[in-house]
Design an enzyme around this catalytic site. Structure first.
Site, PDB file in Angstrom:
ATOM      1  N   PHE A 115       0.876  -1.181   0.000  1.00  0.00           N
ATOM      2  CA  PHE A 115       0.000   0.000   0.000  1.00  0.00           C
ATOM      3  C   PHE A 115       0.906   1.221   0.000  1.00  0.00           C
ATOM      4  O   PHE A 115       1.569   1.499   1.000  1.00  0.00           O
ATOM      5  CB  PHE A 115      -0.876  -0.044   1.253  1.00  0.00           C
ATOM      6  N   ALA A 116       0.955   1.938  -1.127  1.00  0.00           N
ATOM      7  CA  ALA A 116       1.914   3.029  -1.306  1.00  0.00           C
ATOM      8  C   ALA A 116       1.204   4.371  -1.252  1.00  0.00           C
ATOM      9  O   ALA A 116       0.794   4.921  -2.283  1.00  0.00           O
ATOM     10  CB  ALA A 116       2.678   2.865  -2.615  1.00  0.00           C
ATOM     11  N   GLU A 119       4.578   9.702   1.515  1.00  0.00           N
ATOM     12  CA  GLU A 119       5.656  10.298   0.747  1.00  0.00           C
ATOM     13  C   GLU A 119       6.571  11.072   1.688  1.00  0.00           C
ATOM     14  O   GLU A 119       6.198  11.364   2.831  1.00  0.00           O
ATOM     15  CB  GLU A 119       5.090  11.253  -0.313  1.00  0.00           C
ATOM     16  N   GLY A 121       7.160  14.110   1.870  1.00  0.00           N
ATOM     17  CA  GLY A 121       6.515  15.351   2.315  1.00  0.00           C
ATOM     18  C   GLY A 121       5.037  15.216   2.559  1.00  0.00           C
ATOM     19  O   GLY A 121       4.330  16.221   2.715  1.00  0.00           O
ATOM     20  N   SER A 124       1.301  12.120   7.338  1.00  0.00           N
ATOM     21  CA  SER A 124      -0.007  12.234   7.982  1.00  0.00           C
ATOM     22  C   SER A 124      -0.988  13.038   7.137  1.00  0.00           C
ATOM     23  O   SER A 124      -2.185  12.786   7.157  1.00  0.00           O
ATOM     24  CB  SER A 124       0.157  12.887   9.365  1.00  0.00           C
ATOM     25  N   GLN A 357       9.793  -2.352  32.381  1.00  0.00           N
ATOM     26  CA  GLN A 357      10.218  -1.789  33.670  1.00  0.00           C
ATOM     27  C   GLN A 357      10.152  -2.833  34.785  1.00  0.00           C
ATOM     28  O   GLN A 357      11.052  -2.925  35.628  1.00  0.00           O
ATOM     29  CB  GLN A 357       9.333  -0.587  34.014  1.00  0.00           C
ATOM     30  N   HIS A 359      10.283  -6.078  34.442  1.00  0.00           N
ATOM     31  CA  HIS A 359      11.239  -7.166  34.207  1.00  0.00           C
ATOM     32  C   HIS A 359      12.677  -6.747  34.490  1.00  0.00           C
ATOM     33  O   HIS A 359      13.525  -7.591  34.793  1.00  0.00           O
ATOM     34  CB  HIS A 359      11.142  -7.653  32.753  1.00  0.00           C
ATOM     35  N   GLU A 384      -0.546   4.471   9.328  1.00  0.00           N
ATOM     36  CA  GLU A 384      -1.991   4.533   9.078  1.00  0.00           C
ATOM     37  C   GLU A 384      -2.651   5.676   9.856  1.00  0.00           C
ATOM     38  O   GLU A 384      -3.794   5.577  10.307  1.00  0.00           O
ATOM     39  CB  GLU A 384      -2.667   3.194   9.375  1.00  0.00           C
TER      40      GLU A 384
END
Length: 405
Positions: A115-116, A119, A121, A124, A357, A359, A384
């Protein structure tokens, strides 16, 4: 939306998927090379019938698949999701010829999809796409493209040469795509390009572009995420009316329709990772000796684990509700999908970080489950639609229902 609970058959199917992931998918994932498409893993997903279900099931089933696989094998989950994301526009908007050519190969795992949209620029702000689709006379389509390194883009089930019919609408794609999962190794790309300059979201068209088109090159990117991500360069790549998905200048609808379906399931992926981290934390704090007892005996630890469980279950319920709304054709799907992705991905980040944290240093050793999840969990808050974008969508949908006097 009614209170939600799974049917016994759904619960059993989820358990079966987790077992399959442990027994058949995890060994293949471990043999894969980080940052490269794991074709044996994709093929096994096809043999198990999971890829075909991408096109025959609803949003809730997609969420259950992704959550179940993520608990046991994030690589298998991601391979499945990327096949769906790249091929769903073909399933939903493709011509009979496009669907016949590609969907069987995707379903059996012999063709890899991508799914392209993003870019350099325009991440979002998807409406700000700069990849140009310019109408110019072009010759026959079908000469193989090459990668920047000199290799053919894609391998496996490459597209057959396609001749451009006389009088057909034809364009050349020029520009770049970046941060594209499965690039540059996919066999075809759902590509979004600007066909009408200055028209914003209304001037974008979706194209199905086989990887062997002349002028299409790509490079792999070295990212924190262990799955393959790359950049694509389009140097006057020829496409025709036969490659359009949906309608000319209506490609933004194709993109948003796909994302409305997959955003809740990104949340399901996140919930699966959160559940895996929670279960690891329960086991660790129950057996770890500390301060004269077990870690779980410390009230601060017990309350923290309770908070992890609370948030995980809340995110799960919102994901299921959003998916059910999609399946029922509810009018508020964009808002619910954004809420589900936002809450679940932010929750998973908190749960995995908290698990690390509790662990301690062992969780940061290469090969530890939580080290792996720590790298995996960061990206879903960005791709996405970043968390900030989801908040913007939610606010826009809320204010759309407000009457201003």
């Amino acid at each position: 939306m009614p209170a939600f609970s799974l049917e016994p058959s759904q619960t059993a199917r989820c358990a079966e998927l987790r077992a399959l992931a442990e027994e058949r998918l995890r060994p293949l994932a471990e043999k894969g090379e980080p940052g490269r498409v794991n074709r044996p893993l994709v093929a096994e997903l096809g043999r198990l019938g999971l890829l075909e279900r991408l096109f025959t099931s609803g949003a809730l089933d997609l969420c259950l698949m992704r959550e179940s696989l993520a608990q046991a094998c994030t690589e298998a989950e991601t391979a499945l999701a990327l096949q769906g994301l790249g091929a769903h526009p073909v399933h939903a908007h493709g011509t009979p010829a496009q669907r016949e050519r590609w969907l069987p190969a995707v379903s059996e795992g012999s063709a890899v999809a991508a799914f392209a949209l993003s870019e350099p620029g325009a991440g979002s702000d998807a409406a700000a796409l700069g990849l140009r689709a310019e109408g110019e006379p072009v010759g026959p389509i079908g000469t193989p493209g090459v990668r920047a390194e000199g290799e053919q883009v894609g391998r496996g089930a490459s597209a057959r040469p396609v001749a451009v019919p006389d009088g057909a609408s034809r364009w050349r794609l020029t520009g770049e795509k970046c941060w594209i999962s499965n690039a540059p190794e996919a066999d075809f790309y759902t590509v979004f390009a600007r066909t009408t300059p200055g028209a914003g979201a209304r001037g974008v068209t979706a194209f199905l572009v086989p990887a062997d088109r002349p002028g299409l090159t790509g490079t792999a990117l070295d990212m924190l995420s262990p799955h393959p991500i790359g950049a694509l360069a389009f140097d006057a790549v020829p496409v025709s009316a036969d490659d359009v998905l949906g309608e000319v200048d209506r490609g933004f609808r194709v993109a948003m329709g796909t994302l409305n379906l997959f955003r809740p399931s990104v949340g399901a992926f996140a919930v699966g990772m959160a559940q895996a981290a929670l279960e690891a934390t329960l086991a660790h704090t129950a057996r770890r000796d500390a301060f004269g007892g077990k870690l779980r005996d410390l009230q601060s630890v017990a309350h923290t684990v309770a908070e992890m469980a609370l948030r995980t279950d809340a995110a799960r319920l919102m994901v299921y509700a959003a998916a059910t709304a999609y399946d029922e054709g509810a009018p508020d799907v964009p808002k619910r999908a954004a809420m589900a992705k936002l809450l679940a991905t932010e929750t998973a980040q908190y749960v995995v970080d908290t698990a690390v944290q509790l662990h301690g240093a062992r969780a940061l050793q290469r090969g530890h489950l939580l080290e792996h999840l720590y790298r995996e969990v960061r990206a879903p808050r960005i791709y996405e639609g970043a968390s900030e974008v989801q908040r913007g969508i939610i606010a826009k949908e809320l204010y759309a229902d407000v009457e201003v006097s």
